[in-house]
Design an enzyme around this catalytic site. Structure first.
Site, PDB file in Angstrom:
ATOM      1  N   SER A  73       0.800  -1.241   0.000  1.00  0.00           N
ATOM      2  CA  SER A  73       0.000   0.000   0.000  1.00  0.00           C
ATOM      3  C   SER A  73       0.824   1.278   0.000  1.00  0.00           C
ATOM      4  O   SER A  73       0.272   2.354  -0.260  1.00  0.00           O
ATOM      5  CB  SER A  73      -0.935   0.026   1.204  1.00  0.00           C
ATOM      6  N   LYS A  76       0.552   3.298  -3.059  1.00  0.00           N
ATOM      7  CA  LYS A  76      -0.637   4.114  -3.350  1.00  0.00           C
ATOM      8  C   LYS A  76      -0.289   5.602  -3.378  1.00  0.00           C
ATOM      9  O   LYS A  76      -0.988   6.397  -4.009  1.00  0.00           O
ATOM     10  CB  LYS A  76      -1.718   3.863  -2.279  1.00  0.00           C
ATOM     11  N   TYR A 198      -3.799  -2.407 -10.406  1.00  0.00           N
ATOM     12  CA  TYR A 198      -3.692  -2.267  -8.947  1.00  0.00           C
ATOM     13  C   TYR A 198      -2.716  -3.288  -8.352  1.00  0.00           C
ATOM     14  O   TYR A 198      -1.866  -2.933  -7.519  1.00  0.00           O
ATOM     15  CB  TYR A 198      -5.084  -2.425  -8.321  1.00  0.00           C
ATOM     16  N   TYR A 250      -4.927   3.519   8.183  1.00  0.00           N
ATOM     17  CA  TYR A 250      -6.263   2.932   8.307  1.00  0.00           C
ATOM     18  C   TYR A 250      -6.833   3.177   9.703  1.00  0.00           C
ATOM     19  O   TYR A 250      -6.900   4.307  10.150  1.00  0.00           O
ATOM     20  CB  TYR A 250      -6.235   1.431   7.958  1.00  0.00           C
ATOM     21  N   VAL A 268       1.306  -3.814   3.778  1.00  0.00           N
ATOM     22  CA  VAL A 268       1.292  -5.128   4.431  1.00  0.00           C
ATOM     23  C   VAL A 268       2.546  -5.951   4.149  1.00  0.00           C
ATOM     24  O   VAL A 268       2.707  -7.030   4.703  1.00  0.00           O
ATOM     25  CB  VAL A 268       0.035  -5.968   4.087  1.00  0.00           C
TER      26      VAL A 268
HETATM   27  N1  GLN Z   1      -2.231  -5.194  -2.027  1.00  0.00           N
HETATM   28  C1  GLN Z   1      -2.771  -5.124  -0.697  1.00  0.00           C
HETATM   29  C2  GLN Z   1      -4.276  -5.293  -0.708  1.00  0.00           C
HETATM   30  O1  GLN Z   1      -4.930  -4.801  -1.574  1.00  0.00           O
HETATM   31  C3  GLN Z   1      -2.368  -3.822  -0.086  1.00  0.00           C
HETATM   32  C4  GLN Z   1      -2.845  -3.669   1.343  1.00  0.00           C
HETATM   33  C5  GLN Z   1      -1.875  -2.954   2.239  1.00  0.00           C
HETATM   34  O2  GLN Z   1      -0.662  -2.909   2.030  1.00  0.00           O
HETATM   35  N2  GLN Z   1      -2.388  -2.441   3.324  1.00  0.00           N
HETATM   36  O3  GLN Z   1      -4.836  -5.917   0.123  1.00  0.00           O
END
Ligand code: GLN
Length: 314
Positions: A73, A76, A198, A250, A268
């Protein structure tokens, strides 16, 4: 802050994290590696790296700072920056800037709020950002990575196709998010095409050193640290930092602001980037996650960093 010995601080944090030395020693075996993306489950869990880059270009590192990992993430943020350079009005019409207080892949708020993601750093928001890039760019994947190369000055940065395929095969929740938004008219391209971009965005691989440099422009009013080029206007940088501060973790964004006191973004894969505007960009990586999906040691290391330096943005 000019006389701070960043290298000493990073080395001492590393020792406290990895060797359990000193009064704030940590247990490196706390937490679990993300396993819902099967390919991520095979990462050696007991690794820890950290890299901090100052505006003068000096780089300070400790531990596994040059081991590449899946940024997930964290990617992003560059995707958002690219979409904002294309059309900021469209971005902010199609998503909000409020913290979600929910898990990154939560569905229920999206139904309630009629397909408008709460912010660009949860999965729903990043899926809309991918949709915007697909509509605006001839070769979205290549142009996205070319933008990351411009941010970092490193054309070797790429994605791991095995991780992308592994996430794609298991992306039922992200498929649900994108289809729900399509039903509300907030996805303009085919859901499969959006998911393909994505997962290759999330499968981006970088080391802590590369990450700290890539995010350096957010500490430097939009100018890259490697060649000083203005790739984003200062007002855009201020807004992206504000969104990272309120939405980068989050349902743990409050905790990160409270303990660390810097804007940042987690993934993650166990990475976290944080920014102290006008001072430094820092990246930390340790794959074991806490129950909210953020790196256990990474959070702790950044908390010690701002405590040792004695400054947060507050
Ligand atoms: N690719 C992961 C997902 O869509 C990214 C989530 C993350 O890093 N928090 O679940």
């Amino acid at each position: 802050m000019s006389t701070i010995d960043y290298q000493y601080i990073l080395t001492s944090i590393h020792d406290r994290m990895v060797h359990g030395a000193g009064p704030t020693a940590e247990d490196i075996s706390s937490g679990h590696v993300a396993a819902y993306i099967p390919e991520l489950a095979s990462v050696e869990p007991d690794q820890f790296g950290m890299s901090l880059q100052c505006l003068d270009g000096s780089v300070h590192s400790a531990g596994h700072a040059d081991v590449a990992f899946s940024v997930q993430s964290i990617a992003k943020v560059p995707a958002l920056l690219l979409a904002l350079t294309i059309d900021p009005d469209e971005v902010w019409e199609r998503m909000d800037v409020e913290p979600s207080g929910n898990a990154f892949n939560s569905l229920f708020q999206l139904e309630y709020e009629q397909g408008i993601p709460r912010n660009p750093l949860i999965n729903a928001g990043a899926l809309v950002v991918c949709d915007i890039l697909i509509s605006a760019l001839k070769r979205p994947l290549e142009e996205l990575y070319a933008f990351v190369h411009a941010l970092s000055g490193d054309p070797s940065i790429s994605w791991n196709e095995r991780v992308a395929q592994s996430e794609r095969a298991a992306s039922h929740r992200n498929a649900a998010l994108v289809n729900l938004m399509k039903a509300f008219g907030n996805i303009h391209n085919e859901p499969d095409e959006v998911l393909d971009l994505y997962v290759r965005l999330c499968a981006m691989e970088m080391t802590c050193t590369q990450l700290a440099c890539t995010f350096g422009l957010l500490a430097n009013e939009g100018r890259t640290l490697h060649d000083g080029k203005a790739l984003a206007p200062p007002v855009m940088v201020q807004r992206v930092n504000a969104v990272m501060q309120t939405c980068g973790f989050y349902d743990e964004a409050g905790e990160f602001a409270f303990r660390v006191g810097l804007p940042g973004k987690s993934g993650v894969g166990g990475g976290i980037v944080a920014i102290h505007p006008r001072y430094y960009s820092v990246a930390v990586w340790s794959p074991r996650l806490n129950e909210r999906g953020n790196s256990h040691l990474g959070m702790r290391a950044l908390e010690l960093l701002t405590a040792d330096i004695g400054h947060t943005i507050f």
